[in-house]
Every structure is written in C-alpha cells, then in structure tokens.
Motif scaffolding. Structure first.
Motif, PDB file in Angstrom:
ATOM      1  N   SER A  72      27.305   2.643  30.709  1.00 23.24           N
ATOM      2  CA  SER A  72      26.326   2.873  31.782  1.00 23.24           C
ATOM      3  C   SER A  72      26.332   4.310  32.711  1.00 23.24           C
ATOM      4  N   ILE A  73      25.299   4.481  33.148  1.00 21.62           N
ATOM      5  CA  ILE A  73      25.361   5.969  33.388  1.00 21.62           C
ATOM      6  C   ILE A  73      24.995   5.744  35.113  1.00 21.62           C
ATOM      7  N   THR A  74      25.591   6.625  35.921  1.00 17.71           N
ATOM      8  CA  THR A  74      25.421   6.591  37.291  1.00 17.71           C
ATOM      9  C   THR A  74      25.138   8.029  37.670  1.00 17.71           C
ATOM     10  N   THR A  75      24.194   8.343  38.480  1.00 18.81           N
ATOM     11  CA  THR A  75      24.047   9.766  38.907  1.00 18.81           C
ATOM     12  C   THR A  75      24.748   9.842  40.257  1.00 18.81           C
ATOM     13  N   LEU A  76      25.691  10.761  40.414  1.00 24.26           N
ATOM     14  CA  LEU A  76      26.428  10.708  41.710  1.00 24.26           C
ATOM     15  C   LEU A  76      25.853  11.633  42.761  1.00 24.26           C
ATOM     16  N   THR A  77      25.464  12.862  42.377  1.00 26.35           N
ATOM     17  CA  THR A  77      24.706  13.689  43.121  1.00 26.35           C
ATOM     18  C   THR A  77      23.592  14.529  42.490  1.00 26.35           C
ATOM     19  N   ASN A  78      22.659  15.002  42.879  1.00 29.09           N
ATOM     20  CA  ASN A  78      21.647  15.968  42.490  1.00 29.09           C
ATOM     21  C   ASN A  78      21.203  17.103  43.483  1.00 29.09           C
ATOM     22  N   THR A  79      21.529  16.970  44.493  1.00 32.93           N
ATOM     23  CA  THR A  79      21.232  17.590  45.776  1.00 32.93           C
ATOM     24  C   THR A  79      22.615  18.171  46.549  1.00 32.93           C
ATOM     25  N   VAL A  80      22.180  19.315  47.191  1.00 30.42           N
ATOM     26  CA  VAL A  80      23.260  19.953  48.172  1.00 30.42           C
ATOM     27  C   VAL A  80      22.428  20.341  49.312  1.00 30.42           C
ATOM     28  N   ASN A  81      22.832  20.161  50.444  1.00 29.59           N
ATOM     29  CA  ASN A  81      22.079  20.629  51.748  1.00 29.59           C
ATOM     30  C   ASN A  81      20.657  20.726  51.458  1.00 29.59           C
ATOM     31  N   GLY A  82      20.199  19.338  50.901  1.00 36.69           N
ATOM     32  CA  GLY A  82      18.835  18.943  50.710  1.00 36.69           C
ATOM     33  C   GLY A  82      17.976  19.799  49.799  1.00 36.69           C
ATOM     34  N   GLN A  83      18.846  20.483  48.791  1.00 37.78           N
ATOM     35  CA  GLN A  83      18.252  21.452  47.924  1.00 37.78           C
ATOM     36  C   GLN A  83      18.735  20.883  46.711  1.00 37.78           C
ATOM     37  N   PRO A  84      17.778  20.759  45.443  1.00 37.24           N
ATOM     38  CA  PRO A  84      18.029  20.321  44.074  1.00 37.24           C
ATOM     39  C   PRO A  84      19.043  21.119  43.680  1.00 37.24           C
ATOM     40  N   ILE A  85      20.124  20.497  42.715  1.00 40.33           N
ATOM     41  CA  ILE A  85      21.203  21.174  41.921  1.00 40.33           C
ATOM     42  C   ILE A  85      20.556  21.449  40.512  1.00 40.33           C
ATOM     43  N   LYS A  86      20.100  22.673  40.257  1.00 44.99           N
ATOM     44  CA  LYS A  86      19.363  22.886  39.316  1.00 44.99           C
ATOM     45  C   LYS A  86      20.095  23.218  37.832  1.00 44.99           C
ATOM     46  N   TYR A  87      21.310  23.382  37.880  1.00 48.03           N
ATOM     47  CA  TYR A  87      21.948  23.739  36.760  1.00 48.03           C
ATOM     48  C   TYR A  87      23.397  23.496  36.789  1.00 48.03           C
ATOM     49  N   ALA A  88      23.597  21.985  37.043  1.00 54.57           N
ATOM     50  CA  ALA A  88      25.217  21.487  36.930  1.00 54.57           C
ATOM     51  C   ALA A  88      25.744  22.019  35.476  1.00 54.57           C
ATOM     52  N   ASP A  89      27.199  22.791  35.700  1.00 53.02           N
ATOM     53  CA  ASP A  89      27.581  23.329  34.398  1.00 53.02           C
ATOM     54  C   ASP A  89      28.765  22.827  34.036  1.00 53.02           C
ATOM     55  N   ASP A  90      29.937  22.712  34.789  1.00 57.12           N
ATOM     56  CA  ASP A  90      31.261  22.364  34.322  1.00 57.12           C
ATOM     57  C   ASP A  90      31.723  21.750  35.709  1.00 57.12           C
ATOM     58  N   LEU A  91      32.861  21.136  35.211  1.00 58.65           N
ATOM     59  CA  LEU A  91      33.654  20.356  36.598  1.00 58.65           C
ATOM     60  C   LEU A  91      35.052  20.047  36.154  1.00 58.65           C
ATOM     61  N   ASP A  92      35.647  19.569  37.192  1.00 58.93           N
ATOM     62  CA  ASP A  92      37.056  19.085  37.244  1.00 58.93           C
ATOM     63  C   ASP A  92      37.322  18.257  38.510  1.00 58.93           C
ATOM     64  N   VAL A  93      38.439  17.418  38.371  1.00 57.37           N
ATOM     65  CA  VAL A  93      38.684  16.522  39.314  1.00 57.37           C
ATOM     66  C   VAL A  93      40.104  16.795  40.065  1.00 57.37           C
ATOM     67  N   THR A  94      40.253  16.780  41.355  1.00 54.02           N
ATOM     68  CA  THR A  94      41.588  16.852  41.913  1.00 54.02           C
ATOM     69  C   THR A  94      42.325  15.573  42.103  1.00 54.02           C
ATOM     70  N   PRO A  95      43.628  15.694  42.405  1.00 57.07           N
ATOM     71  CA  PRO A  95      44.250  14.448  42.546  1.00 57.07           C
ATOM     72  C   PRO A  95      43.528  13.364  43.668  1.00 57.07           C
ATOM     73  N   ASP A  96      43.042  13.969  44.717  1.00 56.37           N
ATOM     74  CA  ASP A  96      42.325  13.228  45.754  1.00 56.37           C
ATOM     75  C   ASP A  96      40.884  12.429  45.155  1.00 56.37           C
ATOM     76  N   GLY A  97      40.715  12.635  44.120  1.00 53.85           N
ATOM     77  CA  GLY A  97      39.412  12.202  43.517  1.00 53.85           C
ATOM     78  C   GLY A  97      38.250  12.808  43.666  1.00 53.85           C
ATOM     79  N   LYS A  98      38.300  14.242  44.617  1.00 53.11           N
ATOM     80  CA  LYS A  98      37.340  14.834  44.594  1.00 53.11           C
ATOM     81  C   LYS A  98      36.689  15.730  43.365  1.00 53.11           C
ATOM     82  N   ILE A  99      35.375  16.061  43.065  1.00 51.17           N
ATOM     83  CA  ILE A  99      35.117  16.412  41.846  1.00 51.17           C
ATOM     84  C   ILE A  99      34.443  17.955  42.188  1.00 51.17           C
ATOM     85  N   TYR A 100      35.138  18.767  41.696  1.00 53.64           N
ATOM     86  CA  TYR A 100      34.506  20.084  41.863  1.00 53.64           C
ATOM     87  C   TYR A 100      33.655  20.571  40.631  1.00 53.64           C
ATOM     88  N   PHE A 101      32.763  21.081  40.914  1.00 58.36           N
ATOM     89  CA  PHE A 101      31.557  21.562  39.852  1.00 58.36           C
ATOM     90  C   PHE A 101      30.668  22.683  40.291  1.00 58.36           C
TER      91      PHE A 101
END
Length: 374
Positions: A128-157
């Motif tokens: 099953s798929i969940t969209t976590l986020t597709n906007t930032v500061n009210g603007q669409p994220i148009k080209y999500a590219d790569d990502l990683d997770v830090t030990p505190d669970g935050k997702i940098y992308f």
C-alpha cells in the motif's frame, strides 16, 4: 531566388533570436574540468560487469537493500522491482503510477520513494502506498529525486528543479536537460518530519539537486549538485549545524545518486562525462537560448561512459571503477551487497554488478594520491 533565400535566412534568424522557449539561461562560470586524472585516472574495471534482466522494464535509477535479502530498484514504467541475488530473478512489486527515482528503507521497514511525478511516498510491507508530502511552503514539489533517512526518522530529499518539473517537461531526462540549459538554480534539499508531517527547505539555490545520503550518526547530509559537478555537505548537528560546505568539486562528470556503503564509504554515480558544449556556453546565455530553440536532435546528449566512485565523509576519493567504452552506460549509482557492487542506470534495461575483489578494487593511496590495489 536570391530574395527567397534572404527571406528564409531572415526568418531563421528571427526564429533563433525571438521564438519563445521555456528556458531563460543565466550566465555562470563552469568549473575547471581536470578530466580523468589523479584519483579518477581511467581504468576498465567495469568492462566485464555482469548484467541482470529487470523483467522487461528499463531505467533502474536507484537501489536499496531490503531486510528480506532482496535488492529493490525502480523503473521508468513506474515499477518498484525486487531482485533476488540468490536466484537472479527480478519481479515487479508495486507500481506508483509515477516515476519512482530514489528509494531507501526507513526504520520500520517501509520503502520510502522519491517519485519525480508525485512526491515523497511510503510503501508498506503489503504494497500500500501513502503520499507523505508533495508540497513545500505552499508550492508543489515538481521533481522529487533522491532521499535518505537520519536516525531521528527525518527524511531528507531533493527537489531537482522547482521550475522544470519532471512530469510537465515530458519526463525526468527532459526536465534535467531544460534545467541544465537554463542553469537557474531551481533545486533544493528538503526535509520531511514524520512527527509533525511538516516539510521545509534545508538548502536552496542548487543547480539540479540530485543524490542525497545521510551520515549514519545523523551529523550531516550529503547532496549532489549535478549542474555544478560537485557534492555539498550540510551539517545537521554540532558547531556547524545549519551551515554547508563543498565536499568535493570539479568532478569529471555529472553526479547523480549517492548511496551509503560500508566502512564510511559513499558511492556516487556519474551519469555522463562533462559535456564541452555546456561548459563552453556557460557564460553565453543567448547562445544557450538559441540552442533551446533548435530541434532536440541538436541538444546536448549524455555520453556513454561507465563510472562509479566512492568517497569518505571528508571527500577523499577511495575507489573509482570505470569503463570508458560505456558498455553499461548512464550509471547513476552503486550499492554494496555482500561481495558485490550493484550498479544502477538512467537508461539501461538491466542492472549491473561487479564483484568487489582485490583485482578490481582501485583504492587511492593517502600518501601519494596514486591508484593502488587493496
């Protein structure tokens, strides 16, 4: 006849000078290109890389190792695929309905996906798929590219380009070409916090933000800036928290993904050597705009050249594996699994892998900077 010829020339010039195009190029200074010297001296370690079919799909952009012993990859057709190293079989698992690029597993075993068309996704064990986020500061994220997770669970992308979105540009590759022709610094490093479901900008003004890799201790995040042929180190903790620095620059090609390896290594894929036409036209925005008006047949194209390399957290090159003939081309990254290095690609219809043995592991000597064998 002469009048017709002059009129034709005038129309052509008017078209090249005035026809509206999406790009508005900015003048910049291309960094020096030392080429394939020193730690990047040419070799042919990847010429005999083994290739692995990926169930009729193509463009296995990124790789992630699952706790189930399988290797996960993504495809242009929207599939997340599972590869079984023991059997060699690759099967389709989940289709996101977009273009999945970077993938990584979080602490609970969900597969996180940077989907260039949709945004940041999470795929549960049951598919099953969940969209976590597709906007930032009210603007669409148009080209999500790569990502990683830090030990505190935050997702940098990364959002590669806020102007030339992957879907609206006709694809990820087309969007990257437009962004790099303009060189308008539309890329950003973002962070999503699952605790409060917020998304914020960590670093803006990047020329096509691409690969992302986090320090296992959460001290910093690395992000590739493809358009400037360099990698940034963004500090998250300590005295330097909130600041960034260039970790390595003047790379001989365009860095795509960056993936954590073993023993402090970070693997980077160069999707193509640098293109002289882009370097030569860096400070000539008008000519770049004219180039954008030409049929895409005349646009810069990636050059086939296989190249992945490893660095440490200080930017020191530890390994460089190449095939100048580009038998397995448009290399985007690499993943260490057991004694193998699996290699991904932007355009290929297979995965590749090479065994990490002393015979093909090129290590750079600390003392001399010259290639040696481990």
């Amino acid at each position: 006849m002469k009048k017709v010829l002059l009129l034709s020339v005038a129309i052509l010039l008017a078209y090249l000078l005035l026809w509206p195009v999406a790009v508005d190029p900015i003048a910049w200074q291309a960094p020096e290109n030392p080429g394939y010297v020193g730690p990047f001296a040419r070799n042919e370690i990847l010429q005999d890389a083994e290739t692995l079919p990926i169930d009729g799909t193509h463009g296995p952009e990124a790789l992630a190792a699952g706790s189930d012993g399988l290797i996960y990859t993504t495809s242009h057709e929207g599939w997340v695929l599972k590869h079984d190293p023991s059997s060699g079989n690759t099967t389709r698992w989940v289709n996101t309905g977009g273009r999945p690029l970077g993938i990584v597993f979080d602490q609970t075993g969900n597969l996180l996906v940077a989907d260039a068309y949709i945004g940041l996704l999470s795929i549960a064990h049951d598919g099953s798929i969940t969209t976590l986020t597709n906007t930032v500061n009210g603007q669409p994220i148009k080209y999500a590219d790569d990502l990683d997770v830090t030990p505190d669970g935050k997702i940098y992308f990364s959002d590669a380009s806020s102007k030339f979105g992957a879907r609206e540009s006709g694809g990820t590759y087309q969007g990257s070409l437009l962004d790099m022709l303009e060189h308008g610094y539309h890329g950003s490093l973002l962070v999503y916090n699952p605790a409060d479901k917020s998304t914020r900008v960590v670093m803006a003004g990047l020329s096509f933000a691409n690969g992302v890799a986090a320090d296992p201790q959460g001290r910093f995040v690395l992000v590739n800036e493809t358009g400037e042929n360099r990698i940034h180190k963004v500090w998250l903790t300590g005295e330097k928290a909130g600041s960034s620095e260039v970790l390595i620059d003047r790379l001989p090609g365009f860095p795509d993904n960056i993936v954590r390896g073993r023993d402090g290594r970070y693997w980077v894929g160069l999707v193509s050597p640098r293109l002289p036409i882009l370097d030569n036209l860096a400070d000539k925005p008008m000519l770049r705009k004219m180039l954008a008006r030409l049929p895409k047949l005349f646009w810069p194209e990636v050059k086939y050249y296989s190249h992945v390399f490893a660095i440490d957290e200080d930017g020191k090159v530890l390994a460089s594996l190449q095939d100048p003939a580009g038998r397995y081309h448009t290399t985007t990254g690499a993943l260490e699994v057991d004694n193998w290095l699996y290699i991904s690609s932007l355009h290929e219809d297979e995965l590749a892998r090479v065994e990490l043995t002393p015979a093909n592991w090129t290590v750079i000597s600390v003392a001399t900077g010259s290639p040696t064998q481990e």
